[in-house]
Design a protein around this motif. Structure first.
Motif, mmCIF file in Angstrom:
data_model
loop_
_atom_site.group_PDB
_atom_site.id
_atom_site.type_symbol
_atom_site.label_atom_id
_atom_site.label_comp_id
_atom_site.label_asym_id
_atom_site.label_seq_id
_atom_site.Cartn_x
_atom_site.Cartn_y
_atom_site.Cartn_z
ATOM 1 N N UNK A 182 0.825 -1.214 0.000
ATOM 2 C CA UNK A 182 0.000 0.000 0.000
ATOM 3 C C UNK A 182 0.859 1.265 0.000
ATOM 4 N N UNK A 183 1.989 1.228 0.699
ATOM 5 C CA UNK A 183 2.898 2.384 0.694
ATOM 6 C C UNK A 183 3.467 2.609 -0.708
ATOM 7 N N UNK A 184 3.850 1.513 -1.370
ATOM 8 C CA UNK A 184 4.398 1.628 -2.731
ATOM 9 C C UNK A 184 3.333 2.157 -3.693
ATOM 10 N N UNK A 185 2.108 1.648 -3.554
ATOM 11 C CA UNK A 185 1.017 2.106 -4.425
ATOM 12 C C UNK A 185 0.719 3.581 -4.183
ATOM 13 N N UNK A 186 0.689 3.983 -2.916
ATOM 14 C CA UNK A 186 0.429 5.384 -2.573
ATOM 15 C C UNK A 186 1.517 6.292 -3.136
ATOM 16 N N UNK A 187 2.774 5.858 -3.040
ATOM 17 C CA UNK A 187 3.885 6.652 -3.570
ATOM 18 C C UNK A 187 3.747 6.829 -5.083
ATOM 19 N N UNK A 188 3.352 5.762 -5.790
ATOM 20 C CA UNK A 188 3.173 5.853 -7.241
ATOM 21 C C UNK A 188 2.005 6.787 -7.588
ATOM 22 N N UNK A 189 0.937 6.725 -6.794
ATOM 23 C CA UNK A 189 -0.202 7.622 -7.031
ATOM 24 C C UNK A 189 0.208 9.083 -6.822
ATOM 25 N N UNK A 190 1.012 9.329 -5.808
ATOM 26 C CA UNK A 190 1.477 10.705 -5.550
ATOM 27 C C UNK A 190 2.333 11.201 -6.715
ATOM 28 N N UNK A 191 3.144 10.298 -7.294
ATOM 29 C CA UNK A 191 3.937 10.676 -8.476
ATOM 30 C C UNK A 191 3.008 11.022 -9.642
ATOM 31 N N UNK A 192 1.962 10.213 -9.798
ATOM 32 C CA UNK A 192 1.001 10.461 -10.876
ATOM 33 C C UNK A 192 0.301 11.802 -10.680
ATOM 34 N N UNK A 193 -0.099 12.101 -9.429
ATOM 35 C CA UNK A 193 -0.772 13.366 -9.124
ATOM 36 C C UNK A 193 0.134 14.547 -9.451
ATOM 37 N N UNK A 194 1.415 14.391 -9.191
ATOM 38 C CA UNK A 194 2.366 15.485 -9.442
ATOM 39 C C UNK A 194 2.694 15.618 -10.932
ATOM 40 N N UNK A 234 2.038 15.604 -15.244
ATOM 41 C CA UNK A 234 1.256 16.479 -16.122
ATOM 42 C C UNK A 234 0.003 15.820 -16.698
ATOM 43 N N UNK A 235 -0.196 14.526 -16.479
ATOM 44 C CA UNK A 235 -1.371 13.845 -17.023
ATOM 45 C C UNK A 235 -2.518 13.766 -16.004
ATOM 46 N N UNK A 236 -2.229 14.118 -14.761
ATOM 47 C CA UNK A 236 -3.243 13.979 -13.714
ATOM 48 C C UNK A 236 -4.463 14.863 -13.948
ATOM 49 N N UNK A 237 -4.240 16.122 -14.333
ATOM 50 C CA UNK A 237 -5.358 17.060 -14.504
ATOM 51 C C UNK A 237 -6.369 16.528 -15.520
ATOM 52 N N UNK A 238 -5.882 16.078 -16.673
ATOM 53 C CA UNK A 238 -6.787 15.561 -17.709
ATOM 54 C C UNK A 238 -7.515 14.313 -17.207
ATOM 55 N N UNK A 239 -6.795 13.451 -16.486
ATOM 56 C CA UNK A 239 -7.416 12.242 -15.936
ATOM 57 C C UNK A 239 -8.524 12.612 -14.949
ATOM 58 N N UNK A 240 -8.217 13.563 -14.054
ATOM 59 C CA UNK A 240 -9.178 13.981 -13.033
ATOM 60 C C UNK A 240 -10.429 14.583 -13.674
ATOM 61 N N UNK A 241 -10.239 15.502 -14.598
ATOM 62 C CA UNK A 241 -11.375 16.151 -15.269
ATOM 63 C C UNK A 241 -12.214 15.092 -15.998
ATOM 64 N N UNK A 242 -11.549 14.145 -16.663
ATOM 65 C CA UNK A 242 -12.257 13.084 -17.376
ATOM 66 C C UNK A 242 -13.088 12.214 -16.438
ATOM 67 N N UNK A 243 -12.515 11.862 -15.290
ATOM 68 C CA UNK A 243 -13.244 11.036 -14.323
ATOM 69 C C UNK A 243 -14.444 11.793 -13.746
ATOM 70 N N UNK A 244 -14.258 13.061 -13.464
ATOM 71 C CA UNK A 244 -15.358 13.871 -12.919
ATOM 72 C C UNK A 244 -16.471 13.994 -13.945
ATOM 73 N N UNK A 245 -16.091 14.232 -15.195
ATOM 74 C CA UNK A 245 -17.079 14.355 -16.267
ATOM 75 C C UNK A 245 -17.891 13.062 -16.384
ATOM 76 N N UNK A 246 -17.211 11.937 -16.335
ATOM 77 C CA UNK A 246 -17.876 10.633 -16.410
ATOM 78 C C UNK A 246 -18.816 10.448 -15.216
ATOM 79 N N UNK A 247 -18.329 10.785 -14.016
ATOM 80 C CA UNK A 247 -19.130 10.614 -12.803
ATOM 81 C C UNK A 247 -20.353 11.529 -12.798
ATOM 82 N N UNK A 248 -20.208 12.762 -13.309
ATOM 83 C CA UNK A 248 -21.337 13.686 -13.385
ATOM 84 C C UNK A 248 -22.449 13.099 -14.254
ATOM 85 N N UNK A 249 -22.067 12.459 -15.338
ATOM 86 C CA UNK A 249 -23.040 11.798 -16.197
ATOM 87 C C UNK A 249 -23.694 10.618 -15.472
ATOM 88 N N UNK A 250 -22.873 9.856 -14.741
ATOM 89 C CA UNK A 250 -23.368 8.654 -14.070
ATOM 90 C C UNK A 250 -24.362 8.964 -12.945
#
Length: 199
Positions: free
Chosen positions: A91-103, A105-121
């Motif tokens: 779990x520590x390794x997974x969390x560290x990788x997620x933090x790298x992903x958040x930092x 440049x692809x995180x913003x597009x991923x986040x907006x895409x997930x929110x857009x999908x969830x708003x529809x759902x």
């Protein structure tokens, strides 16, 4: 988007395989030590029972059984500690990788895409989007995704990390794409696939 999800799945698989390999090594070591200790103790108890057999056969057997049970419980305790260590490391390794992903440049597009999908759902109606306090910088972009009543708030949960949870306040429907929820799901999958589930 699918490519990013595929990369996250690939990453999860690699982390799980690595953890599974570590688990196998630790389990083999614990099992070998457990067998050696049980054999050694059983031999000691058999010698004690042999010496005392003339005087108290039943007492000697009872004593031996209690000692063996104690050793088995001790080995189980060590196994549980090893299990918790493996889970924690994964779990520590997974969390560290997620933090790298958040930092990244692809995180913003991923986040907006997930929110857009969830708003529809969650469907039509007033909605609240919960994101991490660090992601409040995307608040205006998120509000533009749905021109109806939408509220963007920071999640109060410290373990939220990133991602989003969307709640339709009119229909009482929620969709959770937070990393906390994703980690929780992956932890359950890992426990099942690695054989670390208790019971």
């Amino acid at each position: 988007m699918d490519n990013l999800t595929e990369k996250l799945n690939t990453f999860t698989s690699l982390v799980l395989k690595d953890a599974s390999d570590k688990r196998e090594q630790i389990l083999k070591s614990v099992e070998r030590e457990h067998k050696e200790r049980l054999t050694e103790k059983e031999n000691e108890f058999l010698e004690e029972a042999y010496e005392e057999i003339q005087q108290a056969v039943s007492d000697a057997k009872k004593y031996s059984n209690e000692k063996v049970l104690h050793e088995e419980l001790d080995a189980k305790k060590q196994l549980l500690l090893a299990r918790e260590k493996i889970i924690s490391e994964v779990m520590e390794a997974a969390t560290a990788k997620l933090k790298q992903f958040i930092a990244g440049d692809k995180y913003e597009a991923w986040l907006i895409g997930k929110i857009e999908k969830a708003l529809f759902e969650v469907g039509k109606g007033a909605k609240t989007v919960y994101i991490s306090s660090n992601d409040l910088r995307y608040k205006e972009k998120i509000e533009q995704l749905d021109m109806t009543k939408i509220t963007v708030e920071a999640a109060e949960d410290r373990d939220f990390l990133g991602g989003a949870k969307i709640y339709n306040t009119d229909r009482k429907i929620a969709v959770d794409y937070s990393f906390k929820e994703m980690l929780s799901e992956q932890k359950s999958i890992f426990l099942q696939s690695s054989g670390l589930t208790l019971g």
